[in-house]
Design an enzyme around this catalytic site. Structure first.
Site, PDB file in Angstrom:
ATOM      1  N   GLY A 230      92.635  40.379  22.906  1.00 20.74           N
ATOM      2  CA  GLY A 230      91.969  39.405  22.042  1.00 20.74           C
ATOM      3  C   GLY A 230      91.808  38.028  22.641  1.00 20.74           C
ATOM      4  N   GLU A 271      97.307  43.705  25.873  1.00 25.46           N
ATOM      5  CA  GLU A 271      96.188  44.563  26.291  1.00 25.46           C
ATOM      6  C   GLU A 271      94.903  43.749  26.469  1.00 25.46           C
ATOM      7  OE1 GLU A 271      95.902  47.161  22.914  1.00 25.46           O
ATOM      8  OE2 GLU A 271      97.700  48.280  23.452  1.00 25.46           O
ATOM      9  N   PRO A 272      94.870  42.808  27.404  1.00 26.27           N
ATOM     10  CA  PRO A 272      93.665  41.992  27.549  1.00 26.27           C
ATOM     11  C   PRO A 272      92.539  42.761  28.240  1.00 26.27           C
ATOM     12  CG  PRO A 272      95.494  41.150  28.868  1.00 26.27           C
ATOM     13  CD  PRO A 272      95.882  42.487  28.402  1.00 26.27           C
ATOM     14  N   GLY A 273      91.351  42.606  27.734  1.00 31.08           N
ATOM     15  CA  GLY A 273      90.173  43.176  28.386  1.00 31.08           C
ATOM     16  C   GLY A 273      89.277  42.045  28.846  1.00 31.08           C
ATOM     17  N   ARG A 274      88.650  41.393  27.861  1.00 27.98           N
ATOM     18  CA  ARG A 274      87.687  40.324  28.133  1.00 27.98           C
ATOM     19  C   ARG A 274      88.238  39.253  29.064  1.00 27.98           C
ATOM     20  NH1 ARG A 274      83.850  38.928  24.354  1.00 27.98           N
ATOM     21  NH2 ARG A 274      85.091  40.001  22.777  1.00 27.98           N
ATOM     22  N   ARG A 310      75.323  42.444  23.750  1.00 24.71           N
ATOM     23  CA  ARG A 310      76.158  41.524  22.970  1.00 24.71           C
ATOM     24  C   ARG A 310      75.317  40.530  22.152  1.00 24.71           C
ATOM     25  NH1 ARG A 310      79.234  38.157  24.683  1.00 24.71           N
ATOM     26  NH2 ARG A 310      80.881  38.524  23.175  1.00 24.71           N
ATOM     27  N   TYR A 314      75.834  40.986  18.267  1.00 23.04           N
ATOM     28  CA  TYR A 314      76.697  39.974  17.632  1.00 23.04           C
ATOM     29  C   TYR A 314      76.032  38.591  17.557  1.00 23.04           C
ATOM     30  CZ  TYR A 314      79.984  43.365  19.696  1.00 23.04           C
ATOM     31  OH  TYR A 314      80.623  44.501  20.110  1.00 23.04           O
ATOM     32  N   CYS A 340      61.707  48.159  22.949  1.00 20.16           N
ATOM     33  CA  CYS A 340      60.878  48.126  21.736  1.00 20.16           C
ATOM     34  C   CYS A 340      61.737  47.907  20.503  1.00 20.16           C
ATOM     35  CB  CYS A 340      60.088  49.427  21.600  1.00 20.16           C
ATOM     36  SG  CYS A 340      58.896  49.570  22.910  1.00 20.16           S
ATOM     37  N   GLU A 341      62.311  46.744  20.411  1.00 20.79           N
ATOM     38  CA  GLU A 341      63.144  46.343  19.274  1.00 20.79           C
ATOM     39  C   GLU A 341      63.001  44.835  19.134  1.00 20.79           C
ATOM     40  OE1 GLU A 341      65.364  47.930  17.190  1.00 20.79           O
ATOM     41  OE2 GLU A 341      65.305  49.921  18.115  1.00 20.79           O
TER      42      GLU A 341
HETATM   43  N1  LLP Z   1      93.308  46.664  22.478  1.00 22.10           N
HETATM   44  C1  LLP Z   1      92.610  47.274  21.497  1.00 22.10           C
HETATM   45  C2  LLP Z   1      93.288  48.253  20.651  1.00 22.10           C
HETATM   46  C3  LLP Z   1      91.260  46.968  21.300  1.00 22.10           C
HETATM   47  O1  LLP Z   1      90.575  47.547  20.331  1.00 22.10           O
HETATM   48  C4  LLP Z   1      90.622  46.018  22.139  1.00 22.10           C
HETATM   49  C5  LLP Z   1      89.202  45.688  21.990  1.00 22.10           C
HETATM   50  C6  LLP Z   1      91.391  45.425  23.163  1.00 22.10           C
HETATM   51  C7  LLP Z   1      92.736  45.777  23.303  1.00 22.10           C
HETATM   52  C8  LLP Z   1      90.821  44.420  24.140  1.00 22.10           C
HETATM   53  O2  LLP Z   1      90.368  43.272  23.495  1.00 22.10           O
HETATM   54  P1  LLP Z   1      89.923  41.984  24.346  1.00 22.10           P
HETATM   55  O3  LLP Z   1      91.132  41.471  25.062  1.00 22.10           O
HETATM   56  O4  LLP Z   1      88.866  42.402  25.273  1.00 22.10           O
HETATM   57  O5  LLP Z   1      89.413  41.020  23.321  1.00 22.10           O
HETATM   58  N2  LLP Z   1      82.267  44.523  22.200  1.00 22.10           N
HETATM   59  C9  LLP Z   1      82.887  43.320  21.703  1.00 22.10           C
HETATM   60  C10 LLP Z   1      84.384  43.380  21.843  1.00 22.10           C
HETATM   61  C11 LLP Z   1      84.992  44.598  21.185  1.00 22.10           C
HETATM   62  C12 LLP Z   1      86.481  44.746  21.442  1.00 22.10           C
HETATM   63  C13 LLP Z   1      87.022  46.046  20.962  1.00 22.10           C
HETATM   64  N3  LLP Z   1      88.426  46.217  21.109  1.00 22.10           N
HETATM   65  C14 LLP Z   1      82.261  42.117  22.406  1.00 22.10           C
HETATM   66  O6  LLP Z   1      81.377  42.300  23.262  1.00 22.10           O
HETATM   67  O7  LLP Z   1      82.570  40.972  22.101  1.00 22.10           O
END
Ligand code: LLP
Length: 402
Positions: A230, A271-274, A310, A314, A340-341
């Protein structure tokens, strides 16, 4: 503009390479990632949280290119997965089961059985999943994803806590979960939460952590706590970036204090992704048409919402740069794609440099949830991906044409 990339002679560079040269060599649209930024973001976050038993699991849904996962693995990241295929990807790049966490709502019985058979650590999302786990493997250890009633995120679609959310076991059902666990002789060893994505207010993140720590006191036999991902990044210059060093200090303090009162040092997971990958990526596109209508100007590019969704999904903002002339005369335009949207917009009525046919238009901060959310809608391709490291650029995935 975003200070992640270099501008030399008014031209955008990724690593030490001219963006226009990458397009010349590899074509467009093209996803390009700068390895040094990923490494830097990894260090920024991991060096700020100093509680000793902390493990960082990269949420590979953000960008599941094998080379990006390998790069983060080499930095020391473990991995977070949300589908059996992501688990297979994790195994493929060499992760061991104990380095993988898995969380998913609405898992089928067979999928759960497969995960159990592969010894993957699952954060169970519902009482049904918990019961099924008990049926498949009574007498084992489990972890629960709890919905504490708190959610946050950059858009309502990215909020994953609170009563509106489908995710997790409602905090009011915690006792029922404990009963089910007892019935199947399951030991609850872990608690998990993920309140949402794109959080820039540290207070809500800390508050959610405190809530999970309160709940944790009702579980005497825990081995770990997982606070999800998050961590937001600054997409717009007017946004306040997370002060990760100071947030890390607060998190460390909170965890140290909790472990004292719990009487045991638990493993802590994030659990960082972004945060690790968003700012490393840029989508390079080419302007194919400039439509000057009587009341509006549309800059048309050779990419579409299928390749980066995105903005359409969003209303998200990602900065747009004229790669060949970063600072120059500006005009009010909208940037639109070839799908085409009517939602196929990358910018609405923004003051941007004047573009002409053939110019390279760069969409910044596209490293997370860019390619990984792309599709072949309209039978358009998924772009090639390039990894830049200093002076070198290499293809890490070919364009996928349907
Ligand atoms: N853990 C769980 C269980 C999750 O569902 C997610 C993201 C993460 C970790 C990683 O979250 P982050 O650190 O990346 O915020 N498509 C959207 C974001 C959807 C995230 C879904 N879950 C966007 O482009 O903003």
């Amino acid at each position: 503009m975003s200070n992640n990339f270099t501008i030399i002679n008014n031209k955008l560079h990724i690593g030490n390479i001219l963006a226009e040269q990458l397009v010349q060599e590899f074509g467009s649209p093209l996803y390009v990632y700068d390895a040094s930024i990923i490494k830097q973001r990894f260090t920024d976050l991991t060096s700020s949280i100093l509680y000793p038993k902390t493990i960082f699991h990269y949420a590979c849904k953000a960008n599941s290119n094998l080379e990006i996962i390998r790069l983060l693995k080499a930095q020391g990241a473990h991995i977070e997965t949300v589908s059996p295929r992501e688990v297979e990807i994790a195994f493929h790049v060499g992760y061991k089961p104990e380095e993988i966490v898995f969380t998913c709502s609405n898992l089928s019985y067979d999928e759960l059985a497969w995960l159990i058979g592969n010894d993957v650590l699952v954060n169970l999302d519902s009482l049904t999943q918990l019961r099924r786990w008990g049926e498949i493997k009574s007498g084992s250890s489990v972890s629960l994803r709890i919905n504490q009633g708190i959610g946050a995120g950059h858009h309502e679609h990215t909020i994953t806590g609170g009563i509106q959310s489908k995710f997790g076991i409602d905090r009011e059902q915690v006792q029922e979960a404990q009963k089910i666990a007892k019935q199947y002789d399951l030991q609850i060893r872990g608690l998990h939460q993920h309140i949402g994505s794109g959080i820039l207010d540290e207070r809500i993140f800390l508050l959610a952590m405190e809530k999970l720590l309160e709940t944790a006191m009702q579980f005497p036999d825990l081995e770990y706590l997982d606070f999800g991902g998050g961590f937001g990044v600054r997409y717009h210059k007017d946004e306040q970036a997370l002060e990760i060093a100071s947030l890390g200090k607060k998190i460390t303090k909170l965890l140290n204090a909790f472990m004292k009162s719990y009487g045991k040092e638990l493993v802590v997971r994030f659990e960082p992704g972004r945060f690790f990958v968003a700012e490393s990526g840029v989508l390079l596109t080419t302007v194919v048409e400039v439509k000057r209508n009587p009341h509006k100007t549309f800059v048309g590019i050779n990419a579409g919402m299928n390749q980066l969704m995105r903005q359409a999904m969003y209303g998200a903002y990602q900065e747009i740069v004229h790669a060949g002339s970063v600072k120059g005369e500006e005009e009010q335009v909208s940037v639109v794609g070839n799908i085409c949207e009517s939602a196929d917009f990358f910018a609405r009525e923004q003051l941007l440099p004047t573009f002409s046919e053939g110019d390279v238009l760069a969409i910044l901060d596209s490293g997370a949830y860019g390619y990984s959310m792309s599709s072949n809608y309209n039978a358009r391709s998924q772009p090639a991906e390039i990894l830049v490291d200093g002076d070198s650029a290499r293809l890490i995935r070919k364009e996928y044409v349907v």
